[in-house]
Design an enzyme around this catalytic site. Sequence first.
Site, PDB file in Angstrom:
ATOM      1  N   HIS A  44       1.250  -1.225   0.077  1.00 57.66           N
ATOM      2  CA  HIS A  44       0.220   0.119  -0.174  1.00 57.66           C
ATOM      3  C   HIS A  44       0.485   1.292   0.442  1.00 57.66           C
ATOM      4  O   HIS A  44       0.227   2.853   0.013  1.00 57.66           O
ATOM      5  CB  HIS A  44      -1.225   0.309   1.665  1.00 57.66           C
ATOM      6  N   ARG A  69       7.677  -4.706   3.329  1.00 56.36           N
ATOM      7  CA  ARG A  69       6.860  -5.422   3.077  1.00 56.36           C
ATOM      8  C   ARG A  69       6.145  -5.983   1.498  1.00 56.36           C
ATOM      9  O   ARG A  69       5.946  -4.928   0.869  1.00 56.36           O
ATOM     10  CB  ARG A  69       4.745  -5.253   2.907  1.00 56.36           C
ATOM     11  N   GLU A 145      -4.904 -11.831   8.092  1.00 54.77           N
ATOM     12  CA  GLU A 145      -5.999 -10.770   7.947  1.00 54.77           C
ATOM     13  C   GLU A 145      -7.158 -11.173   7.444  1.00 54.77           C
ATOM     14  O   GLU A 145      -7.953 -10.304   6.750  1.00 54.77           O
ATOM     15  CB  GLU A 145      -4.958  -9.106   7.024  1.00 54.77           C
ATOM     16  N   ASP A 171      -7.665  -5.468   8.011  1.00 54.36           N
ATOM     17  CA  ASP A 171      -8.221  -6.594   7.066  1.00 54.36           C
ATOM     18  C   ASP A 171      -9.131  -7.395   7.981  1.00 54.36           C
ATOM     19  O   ASP A 171     -10.626  -7.732   7.491  1.00 54.36           O
ATOM     20  CB  ASP A 171      -6.975  -6.636   6.636  1.00 54.36           C
TER      21      ASP A 171
END
Length: 261
Positions: A44, A69, A145, A171
Amino acid sequence: MSDQAFAGQAQAPRVGAWVTLDAPVATEQIARAGFDYVCVDGQHGLLGYEGMLNALIAVTAGGSMPFARVSENSAAEIGRVLDAGARGVIVPLIDTAEEARAAAEAARYPTSAGRRSYGPMRLGPHFGATPSDTDAGVTVLAMIETRGGLEQLDAILDVEGVDGVYVGPYDLSLALGAAMPFEEVILPELDATLGRIAVAAHERGKIAGVHCADGTQAAVRAAQGFTFITAATDIASLRADVGAQLALARGLRSAPQVRAY
């Protein structure tokens, strides 16, 4: 846990920061603040591969442990961020033990029963004298998640080469039925679920990681048993500080509320 790898459990929780902006100087300053790790967000975050490379170099220059990530459970992407200098990789949306095993194998060389391709373009502390030495310094965290990930939690944690889990509570709260992250009605179930995840990791001597909006929330999760805790995100910290300074300048009692991440 050694300084070379965040494998297993620490005597005290590791506290980290999260980077989403393509701003290497800012990232370096965050790393100099004293966090145990700084994770560069390729899912993200607002940076491409070059931005991630520069951010990982900045984290190392700032003296913190560089994590990344990835955007998906891709062997090519996992190998790339490790080649770029990440010492640990966080893999999102892990639903099964098979997916967790694929991530662990992608992060390690064939000498350690992995599938990572050898290409040490950027030599540095993230590369050991041998491929096996390099593998000993890599940490792999599977993100929990989703409903599937929760149902397969024990099996995911039991995968050899998976050093622990990292919870994405935004999430996860949606997966538990919330209409929006952290909807009040879901908070008791979310808290209980987080506690169960921390216990399951602790029982296996593995990392229990969690993403937090701020240091106050991070302290709560540390008390809950989490051992790898993100306490600050660059863009959220930027919003909070500039809002606070503007409020002070205008003589306001408090800054306008903004959503943290």
